[in-house]
Scaffold this motif. Structure first.
Motif, PDB file in Angstrom:
ATOM      1  N   SER B   3       0.846  -1.185   0.000  1.00  0.00           N
ATOM      2  CA  SER B   3       0.000   0.000   0.000  1.00  0.00           C
ATOM      3  C   SER B   3       0.882   1.235   0.000  1.00  0.00           C
ATOM      4  CB  SER B   3      -0.940   0.023   1.207  1.00  0.00           C
ATOM      5  OG  SER B   3      -0.208   0.165   2.391  1.00  0.00           O
ATOM      6  N   VAL B   4       0.305   2.329  -0.448  1.00  0.00           N
ATOM      7  CA  VAL B   4       1.026   3.594  -0.546  1.00  0.00           C
ATOM      8  C   VAL B   4       0.144   4.694   0.012  1.00  0.00           C
ATOM      9  CG1 VAL B   4       2.151   5.230  -2.089  1.00  0.00           C
ATOM     10  CG2 VAL B   4       2.163   2.793  -2.643  1.00  0.00           C
ATOM     11  N   THR B   5       0.726   5.546   0.845  1.00  0.00           N
ATOM     12  CA  THR B   5      -0.012   6.672   1.408  1.00  0.00           C
ATOM     13  C   THR B   5       0.755   7.951   1.142  1.00  0.00           C
ATOM     14  OG1 THR B   5      -0.855   5.280   3.204  1.00  0.00           O
ATOM     15  CG2 THR B   5      -1.021   7.660   3.485  1.00  0.00           C
ATOM     16  N   GLN B   6       0.058   8.932   0.613  1.00  0.00           N
ATOM     17  CA  GLN B   6       0.626  10.258   0.455  1.00  0.00           C
ATOM     18  C   GLN B   6      -0.131  11.160   1.422  1.00  0.00           C
ATOM     19  OE1 GLN B   6       0.778   9.620  -4.252  1.00  0.00           O
ATOM     20  NE2 GLN B   6       1.691  11.563  -3.654  1.00  0.00           N
ATOM     21  N   PRO B   7       0.500  11.566   2.510  1.00  0.00           N
ATOM     22  CA  PRO B   7      -0.227  12.250   3.587  1.00  0.00           C
ATOM     23  C   PRO B   7      -0.747  13.627   3.212  1.00  0.00           C
ATOM     24  CG  PRO B   7       2.122  12.115   4.068  1.00  0.00           C
ATOM     25  CD  PRO B   7       1.893  11.296   2.864  1.00  0.00           C
ATOM     26  N   ASP B   8      -0.139  14.274   2.255  1.00  0.00           N
ATOM     27  CA  ASP B   8      -0.573  15.621   1.866  1.00  0.00           C
ATOM     28  C   ASP B   8      -1.393  15.559   0.593  1.00  0.00           C
ATOM     29  OD1 ASP B   8       2.652  16.440   2.911  1.00  0.00           O
ATOM     30  OD2 ASP B   8       0.838  17.105   3.934  1.00  0.00           O
ATOM     31  N   ILE B   9      -2.655  15.989   0.689  1.00  0.00           N
ATOM     32  CA  ILE B   9      -3.512  16.006  -0.491  1.00  0.00           C
ATOM     33  C   ILE B   9      -3.161  17.192  -1.379  1.00  0.00           C
ATOM     34  CG2 ILE B   9      -5.895  16.257  -1.292  1.00  0.00           C
ATOM     35  CD1 ILE B   9      -6.770  14.874   1.280  1.00  0.00           C
ATOM     36  N   HIS B  10      -2.861  18.340  -0.738  1.00  0.00           N
ATOM     37  CA  HIS B  10      -2.608  19.571  -1.471  1.00  0.00           C
ATOM     38  C   HIS B  10      -1.507  20.346  -0.762  1.00  0.00           C
ATOM     39  CE1 HIS B  10      -4.348  23.584  -3.225  1.00  0.00           C
ATOM     40  NE2 HIS B  10      -3.299  23.162  -3.887  1.00  0.00           N
ATOM     41  N   ILE B  11      -0.521  20.821  -1.521  1.00  0.00           N
ATOM     42  CA  ILE B  11       0.560  21.638  -0.986  1.00  0.00           C
ATOM     43  C   ILE B  11       0.691  22.885  -1.836  1.00  0.00           C
ATOM     44  CG2 ILE B  11       3.077  21.786  -0.862  1.00  0.00           C
ATOM     45  CD1 ILE B  11       3.187  19.094   0.319  1.00  0.00           C
ATOM     46  N   THR B  12       0.896  24.026  -1.166  1.00  0.00           N
ATOM     47  CA  THR B  12       1.127  25.293  -1.865  1.00  0.00           C
ATOM     48  C   THR B  12       2.522  25.783  -1.525  1.00  0.00           C
ATOM     49  OG1 THR B  12      -1.221  25.858  -1.820  1.00  0.00           O
ATOM     50  CG2 THR B  12       0.342  27.648  -2.207  1.00  0.00           C
ATOM     51  N   VAL B  13       3.286  26.100  -2.564  1.00  0.00           N
ATOM     52  CA  VAL B  13       4.667  26.532  -2.383  1.00  0.00           C
ATOM     53  C   VAL B  13       4.910  27.791  -3.219  1.00  0.00           C
ATOM     54  CG1 VAL B  13       7.074  25.873  -2.706  1.00  0.00           C
ATOM     55  CG2 VAL B  13       5.431  24.168  -1.966  1.00  0.00           C
ATOM     56  N   ALA B  87       1.404  20.670 -10.579  1.00  0.00           N
ATOM     57  CA  ALA B  87       0.908  19.421 -11.154  1.00  0.00           C
ATOM     58  C   ALA B  87       0.470  18.510 -10.012  1.00  0.00           C
ATOM     59  CB  ALA B  87       2.000  18.732 -11.980  1.00  0.00           C
ATOM     60  N   GLU B  88       0.080  17.290 -10.375  1.00  0.00           N
ATOM     61  CA  GLU B  88      -0.249  16.261  -9.389  1.00  0.00           C
ATOM     62  C   GLU B  88       0.920  15.287  -9.366  1.00  0.00           C
ATOM     63  OE1 GLU B  88      -3.771  16.212  -8.372  1.00  0.00           O
ATOM     64  OE2 GLU B  88      -3.453  14.693  -6.836  1.00  0.00           O
ATOM     65  N   TYR B  89       1.343  14.930  -8.153  1.00  0.00           N
ATOM     66  CA  TYR B  89       2.484  14.043  -7.995  1.00  0.00           C
ATOM     67  C   TYR B  89       2.018  12.736  -7.352  1.00  0.00           C
ATOM     68  CZ  TYR B  89       5.382  17.940  -9.315  1.00  0.00           C
ATOM     69  OH  TYR B  89       5.947  18.969 -10.022  1.00  0.00           O
ATOM     70  N   PHE B  90       2.409  11.632  -7.976  1.00  0.00           N
ATOM     71  CA  PHE B  90       2.002  10.314  -7.500  1.00  0.00           C
ATOM     72  C   PHE B  90       3.227   9.489  -7.138  1.00  0.00           C
ATOM     73  CE2 PHE B  90      -2.489  10.325  -8.364  1.00  0.00           C
ATOM     74  CZ  PHE B  90      -2.643  11.246  -9.385  1.00  0.00           C
ATOM     75  N   CYS B  91       3.143   8.872  -5.974  1.00  0.00           N
ATOM     76  CA  CYS B  91       4.130   7.892  -5.558  1.00  0.00           C
ATOM     77  C   CYS B  91       3.577   6.508  -5.882  1.00  0.00           C
ATOM     78  CB  CYS B  91       4.371   8.039  -4.056  1.00  0.00           C
ATOM     79  SG  CYS B  91       5.510   6.852  -3.346  1.00  0.00           S
ATOM     80  N   ALA B  92       4.435   5.583  -6.223  1.00  0.00           N
ATOM     81  CA  ALA B  92       3.987   4.220  -6.507  1.00  0.00           C
ATOM     82  C   ALA B  92       4.997   3.225  -5.961  1.00  0.00           C
ATOM     83  CB  ALA B  92       3.800   4.004  -8.014  1.00  0.00           C
ATOM     84  N   VAL B  93       4.492   2.085  -5.522  1.00  0.00           N
ATOM     85  CA  VAL B  93       5.350   0.989  -5.071  1.00  0.00           C
ATOM     86  C   VAL B  93       5.129  -0.190  -5.988  1.00  0.00           C
ATOM     87  CG1 VAL B  93       3.629   0.149  -3.412  1.00  0.00           C
ATOM     88  CG2 VAL B  93       6.015  -0.464  -3.121  1.00  0.00           C
ATOM     89  N   GLY B  94       6.205  -0.855  -6.326  1.00  0.00           N
ATOM     90  CA  GLY B  94       6.124  -1.995  -7.222  1.00  0.00           C
ATOM     91  C   GLY B  94       6.217  -3.300  -6.458  1.00  0.00           C
ATOM     92  N   ALA B  95       5.434  -4.257  -6.873  1.00  0.00           N
ATOM     93  CA  ALA B  95       5.448  -5.573  -6.236  1.00  0.00           C
ATOM     94  C   ALA B  95       5.275  -6.639  -7.293  1.00  0.00           C
ATOM     95  CB  ALA B  95       4.332  -5.672  -5.201  1.00  0.00           C
ATOM     96  N   ARG B  96       5.835  -7.799  -6.996  1.00  0.00           N
ATOM     97  CA  ARG B  96       5.644  -8.941  -7.894  1.00  0.00           C
ATOM     98  C   ARG B  96       4.469  -9.761  -7.401  1.00  0.00           C
ATOM     99  NH1 ARG B  96      11.262  -8.489  -8.139  1.00  0.00           N
ATOM    100  NH2 ARG B  96      11.987  -8.177 -10.274  1.00  0.00           N
ATOM    101  N   ARG B 110      -1.468  17.274  -4.851  1.00  0.00           N
ATOM    102  CA  ARG B 110      -1.587  18.374  -5.813  1.00  0.00           C
ATOM    103  C   ARG B 110      -0.689  19.512  -5.369  1.00  0.00           C
ATOM    104  NH1 ARG B 110      -5.082  19.588  -9.694  1.00  0.00           N
ATOM    105  NH2 ARG B 110      -6.409  17.862  -9.050  1.00  0.00           N
ATOM    106  N   LEU B 111       0.189  19.962  -6.244  1.00  0.00           N
ATOM    107  CA  LEU B 111       1.119  21.053  -5.946  1.00  0.00           C
ATOM    108  C   LEU B 111       0.676  22.320  -6.648  1.00  0.00           C
ATOM    109  CD1 LEU B 111       3.804  22.138  -4.780  1.00  0.00           C
ATOM    110  CD2 LEU B 111       4.910  21.343  -6.886  1.00  0.00           C
TER     111      LEU B 111
END
Lengths: 115, 115
Positions: B3-13, B87-96, B110-111
Motif C-alpha cells: 500500500s502507498v499513502t501520500q499524507p498531503d492532499i494539497h501543498i502550496t509553495v 501538477a499532481e504528484y504520484f508515488c507508486a510501489v512496485g510488487a511482484r 496536488r502542488l
C-alpha cells in the motif's frame, strides 16, 4: 516521434452501454498496459499485454476486456457500464513486458463519463 | 499486500522555494519505489525510481528523492520550484504478484505554485 496516443479524448455514455477505447503505443514498443484513474485517486492497473498476449490483470470485473493487435495497438472494452466506471483511462506503452526496469510511457488518457 | 499513502492532499509553495513531498509505503520486502508527475490534460511522466543501493536518487526536471527504510518513506525534493512544476504528484510501489510486476499508486499530492 509521436508519443502514446489514445482515442477518443472524451466520451459520454449511459448506464448499460458498452464502450471501446483505443491506444496506439510508441513506435517499436510491444507492450501496452491499461489503467483506470477515478477522480481524486491514483491510477489502478487493469491489464497488460505483450506480443498480443495478456500478461497481467488487475482486480477488475469481467465486464472489462482488452486485446492487442498485430501492430501492437490495443483496445479496452467495457460492457454494461456503471456510474462507477466514470474515470480517466490511461494507456501506457513500453519496449518489453512492463516490469519495473522498463519505463512505461503514458498517453494523455480518455475521459469517460457514464450518466 | 502493498500500500502507498501520500499524507498531503494539497501543498502550496512559493515559486523559488524548496519542495518536499512524502510517501509512506507498506510492503513486506525491499520495495521498488517511483515518483510520477501528472500535469493537467497530460498522462503520467516518470520522474525517478529507486530499486536498491544509494538511498538518494536523481531524476528529471531537477527532482531528487531519498529512501528512508527506517521510516518506510520515500521523499521527493526539489531545491527551487518553478511555476511549471504545478501538477499532481504520484508515488507508486512496485510488487511482484503471480509472476507479474504491478504498480500500486498513492492518491496523489496536488502542488500549487504561487508567485
Amino acid at each position: 516521434d509521436a508519443g502514446v496516443t489514445q482515442s477518443p479524448t472524451h466520451l459520454i455514455k449511459t448506464r448499460g452501454q458498452q464502450v471501446t477505447l483505443r491506444c496506439s503505443p510508441i513506435s517499436g514498443h510491444k507492450s501496452v498496459s491499461w489503467y483506470q484513474q477515478v477522480l481524486g485517486q491514483g491510477p489502478q492497473f487493469i491489464f497488460q499485454y505483450y506480443e498480443k498476449e495478456e500478461r497481467g490483470r488487475g482486480n477488475f470485473p469481467d465486464r472489462f476486456s482488452a486485446r492487442q493487435f498485430p501492430n501492437y495497438s490495443s483496445e479496452l472494452n467495457v460492457n454494461a457500464l456503471l456510474l462507477g466506471d466514470s474515470a480517466l483511462y490511461l494507456c501506457a506503452s513500453s519496449l518489453a513486458v512492463a516490469g519495473f526496469q522498463e519505463t512505461q510511457y503514458f498517453g494523455p488518457g480518455t475521459r469517460l463519463l457514464v450518466l | 499486500a502493498q500500500s502507498v499513502t501520500q499524507p498531503d492532499i494539497h501543498i502550496t509553495v512559493s515559486e523559488g522555494a524548496s519542495l518536499e513531498l512524502r510517501c509512506n509505503y507498506s510492503y513486506g520486502a525491499t520495495p521498488y519505489l517511483f515518483w510520477y508527475v501528472q500535469s493537467p490534460g497530460q498522462g503520467l511522466q516518470l520522474l525517478l525510481k529507486y530499486f536498491s543501493g544509494d538511498t538518494l536518487v536523481q531524476g528529471i526536471k531537477g527532482f531528487e528523492a531519498e529512501f528512508k527504510r527506517s521510516q518506510s518513506s520515500f521523499y521527493l525534493r526539489k531545491p527551487s520550484v518553478h511555476w511549471s512544476d504545478a501538477a499532481e504528484y504520484f508515488c507508486a510501489v512496485g510488487a511482484r504478484m503471480g509472476g507479474n510486476e504491478k504498480l500500486t499508486f498513492g492518491t496523489g499530492t496536488r502542488l500549487t505554485i504561487i508567485p
